[in-house]
Design a protein around this motif. Structure first.
Motif, mmCIF file in Angstrom:
data_model
loop_
_atom_site.group_PDB
_atom_site.id
_atom_site.type_symbol
_atom_site.label_atom_id
_atom_site.label_comp_id
_atom_site.label_asym_id
_atom_site.label_seq_id
_atom_site.Cartn_x
_atom_site.Cartn_y
_atom_site.Cartn_z
ATOM 1 N N THR A 1 -18.275 -7.195 0.476
ATOM 2 C CA THR A 1 -16.905 -7.672 -0.305
ATOM 3 C C THR A 1 -16.707 -8.901 -0.512
ATOM 4 O OG1 THR A 1 -17.353 -9.327 2.265
ATOM 5 C CG2 THR A 1 -16.850 -6.757 2.541
ATOM 6 N N ALA B 1 0.448 -0.985 -0.017
ATOM 7 C CA ALA B 1 0.069 -0.142 -0.080
ATOM 8 C C ALA B 1 1.002 1.214 -0.146
ATOM 9 C CB ALA B 1 -0.727 -0.058 1.229
ATOM 10 N N ARG C 1 -7.115 -2.271 -2.451
ATOM 11 C CA ARG C 1 -8.018 -0.852 -3.632
ATOM 12 C C ARG C 1 -7.023 0.046 -4.241
ATOM 13 N NH1 ARG C 1 -10.867 1.034 0.675
ATOM 14 N NH2 ARG C 1 -11.791 2.387 -0.257
ATOM 15 N N LYS D 1 -7.338 7.258 -1.552
ATOM 16 C CA LYS D 1 -7.338 8.502 0.039
ATOM 17 C C LYS D 1 -7.456 7.997 0.957
ATOM 18 C CE LYS D 1 -8.219 12.892 2.795
ATOM 19 N NZ LYS D 1 -9.448 13.330 3.072
ATOM 20 N N ASP D 2 -8.583 7.152 0.264
ATOM 21 C CA ASP D 2 -9.195 5.968 2.276
ATOM 22 C C ASP D 2 -8.414 4.684 1.601
ATOM 23 O OD1 ASP D 2 -11.352 8.087 2.285
ATOM 24 O OD2 ASP D 2 -12.820 6.553 1.833
ATOM 25 N N ALA D 3 -7.714 4.215 0.740
ATOM 26 C CA ALA D 3 -7.560 2.895 0.607
ATOM 27 C C ALA D 3 -5.769 2.867 1.231
ATOM 28 C CB ALA D 3 -7.526 2.348 -0.710
ATOM 29 N N ASN E 1 -5.211 4.945 3.540
ATOM 30 C CA ASN E 1 -5.393 5.215 5.283
ATOM 31 C C ASN E 1 -5.299 3.882 5.872
ATOM 32 O OD1 ASN E 1 -5.138 8.480 4.968
ATOM 33 N ND2 ASN E 1 -7.571 8.775 4.869
ATOM 34 N N ASP E 2 -6.310 3.276 5.101
ATOM 35 C CA ASP E 2 -6.566 1.936 5.825
ATOM 36 C C ASP E 2 -5.375 0.724 5.346
ATOM 37 O OD1 ASP E 2 -8.897 3.022 5.934
ATOM 38 O OD2 ASP E 2 -10.080 2.352 4.552
ATOM 39 N N ASN E 3 -4.313 1.786 4.594
ATOM 40 C CA ASN E 3 -3.181 0.937 4.270
ATOM 41 C C ASN E 3 -4.138 -0.830 3.418
ATOM 42 O OD1 ASN E 3 -0.431 0.478 4.063
ATOM 43 N ND2 ASN E 3 -0.707 -1.351 5.522
ATOM 44 N N ASP E 4 -4.616 -0.744 2.470
ATOM 45 C CA ASP E 4 -5.218 -1.455 1.693
ATOM 46 C C ASP E 4 -5.307 -0.872 0.573
ATOM 47 O OD1 ASP E 4 -7.423 -2.893 0.340
ATOM 48 O OD2 ASP E 4 -8.953 -2.424 1.030
ATOM 49 N N GLU F 1 -18.348 0.789 -5.447
ATOM 50 C CA GLU F 1 -18.018 2.067 -4.737
ATOM 51 C C GLU F 1 -17.622 2.972 -5.835
ATOM 52 O OE1 GLU F 1 -13.826 3.192 -2.067
ATOM 53 O OE2 GLU F 1 -13.875 1.287 -2.800
#
Length: 488
Positions: A256, A169, A471, A461-463, A465-468, A431
């Motif tokens: 999911t 990520a 995504r 941005k969200d991914a 922050n989630d270390n994803d 999404e």
């Protein structure tokens, strides 16, 4: 055809348009880029209302095609199917098997190659893509094969400060993607700029939104999801209304899971995999545009998502001279998209709808809404959303920049279309489309291309922050493009 669809023929026409006329239709915050790819060399025109620049590119069709194919191996899981596995391994010099890909091993996206390609065909002209204050302009692209097979938002605008094939990520989050900064629209031809700016009027439809999806299909989900087949099929049947008692619970689960793609054996339409996520997508987007009492009436799910119903709604009434579909500004399909000649006995592209009972198929309703049948519909839509696989795809033999499926919706009366470039993850489709339409519904002056850019930026941005890493990979957020009138 021209007499039947006079306002839309120029959208797919190759009629020439002079440079001066093209400049006349461009706004100050826009830049038009046209590519012509020939066997040994290629050409690029960059046009703003102040500047015209012509360049010869060193890449010819074969070399450019190899580079695009290599990048598609890092974006599209289907590129690794069959003989594609050997081809991708040769292009990328990576030993990755089809089983690795199907088990969700991150696709090897070559960020260095992507930047080199961007630098050769666009990114060395970044000054023209911004205004005097440095604000990115709206990028309008006319691209033929092979560039039309690559969504430009997945190209890095700067040399990535990561490994060549990012995995984590943190690495993906450091890439400066073109789609983060530039609103991007694809148009079929330069002539279509004239059609969209001069001839295509804004929709006069009174209703905001209609959606079709979650077709009732019997296909199984293979591999690691095999133990969830019964549950998925049960939920598919239950999600036939946006007011289903369990819809919030069901959608929180299915979002999911990724169950998109063609069936393992495609002898009949019923064998396609069910897509319960599409009901969640349609209900979520519909709720942005419709009051609760209209939501389930305008979102046609399950047994209502039939080819017969779409044709009935799209047929011109002898009494009114209009079709019922002309009453909607946004028309949304969320289902399986099929490319012509996918080895499934289908001669043209189309959309999978809820099939009739076996043996009850007719010419009016066989469960497959083909491109030629779509041209017979009558729309007055500012936007058609094709939230399905490969709705942007043409064929490798074609030089056209627009698929037959998208072309058919332009003929039918769409001004802009949201299309996909590969077998998109169903949770990614949910999404991306939901975020994009959320921006459009909340900002009356938001342009479609800017709404897509904002959706991509929000996901990244969200991914981050989630270390994803899943995504953050461009195969997740980069599949969709706005085609047509993206600046309204």
């Amino acid at each position: 055809m021209e007499e039947q669809f006079p306002e839309h023929m120029d959208l797919v026409s190759s009629k020439p348009l002079s440079v001066e006329e093209a400049r006349m239709y461009l706004r100050p915050d826009e830049v038009l880029v046209q590519y012509v790819v020939e066997f040994e060399q290629s050409f690029m025109w960059i046009i703003t209302n102040e500047v015209v620049r012509w360049k010869r590119l060193s890449l010819g069709r074969n070399l450019m095609g190899e580079q695009v194919a290599a990048l598609r191996c890092g974006l599209d899981k289907t590129a690794w199917r069959g003989e594609g596995e050997k081809r991708c391994q040769e292009l990328l010099k990576i030993s990755l098997t089809h089983e690795d890909i199907e088990n969700d091993t991150p696709l090897p996206f070559d960020t260095v190659l992507a930047y080199v390609l961007c630098d050769m065909i666009l990114c060395n002209e970044m000054k023209l893509l911004k205004d005097a204050t440095g604000v990115p302009k709206h990028l309008i692209i006319v691209a033929t094969e092979p560039l039309s097979r690559l969504p430009f938002q997945t190209l890095p605008s700067e040399l990535p400060k990561t490994s060549r094939f990012p995995q984590t990520a943190e690495e993906f989050a450091r890439v400066k993607w073109l789609g983060l900064s530039q609103p991007i629209t694809v148009i079929p031809s330069v002539a279509s700029l004239r059609a969209l700016r001069r001839d295509a009027k804004k929709s006069t439809a009174a209703k905001p939104y209609v959606g079709f999806g979650n077709p009732l299909l019997n296909g199984i989900v293979d591999g690691r999801h095999a133990n969830t087949n019964v549950q998925i099929q049960a939920w598919t049947k239950e999600l036939q209304s946006c007011v289903a008692p369990k819809i919030k619970q069901l959608c929180s689960w299915v979002k999911t899971r990724s169950v998109s793609g063609p069936p393992v054996k495609a002898s009949v339409l019923q064998q396609w995999r069910p897509l319960p996520q599409t009901a969640c997508e349609l209900c979520a987007i519909g709720s942005l545009w419709l009051p609760p009492d209209e939501l389930s009436r305008e979102v046609r799910l399950g047994s209502l998502a039939t080819e017969k119903l779409v044709k009935q709604l799209g047929a011109i009434s002898a009494k009114t001279g209009r079709s019922q579909l002309q009453d909607y500004r946004v028309v949304h399909f969320a289902t399986h998209g099929v490319v012509a000649n996918e080895g499934m006995g289908l001669s043209e592209p189309g959309l999978v709808m809820t099939p009739p009972a076996e043996g009850a198929e007719t010419d009016e309703d066989d469960g497959y809404l083909s491109a030629s049948e779509i041209t017979g519909l009558k729309l007055d839509a500012d936007l058609v959303i094709l939230s399905a696989c490969n709705t942007a795809s043409g064929t490798l033999r074609s030089k056209e920049a627009l698929s037959g499926l998208a072309r058919a919706f332009f003929y039918a009366g769409a001004r802009a279309i949201l299309v996909s470039h590969w077998e998109v993850y169903t949770n990614a489709a949910v999404e991306l489309t939901t975020r994009t339409m959320g921006h459009l519904s909340s900002r009356s002056n938001s342009r479609r291309a800017e709404a897509m850019r904002s959706a991509i930026a929000g996901i990244i941005k969200d991914a981050a922050n989630d270390n994803d890493a899943f995504r953050l990979h461009p195969s997740y957020w980069g599949a969709f493009s706005v085609v047509g009138e993206g600046w309204r």
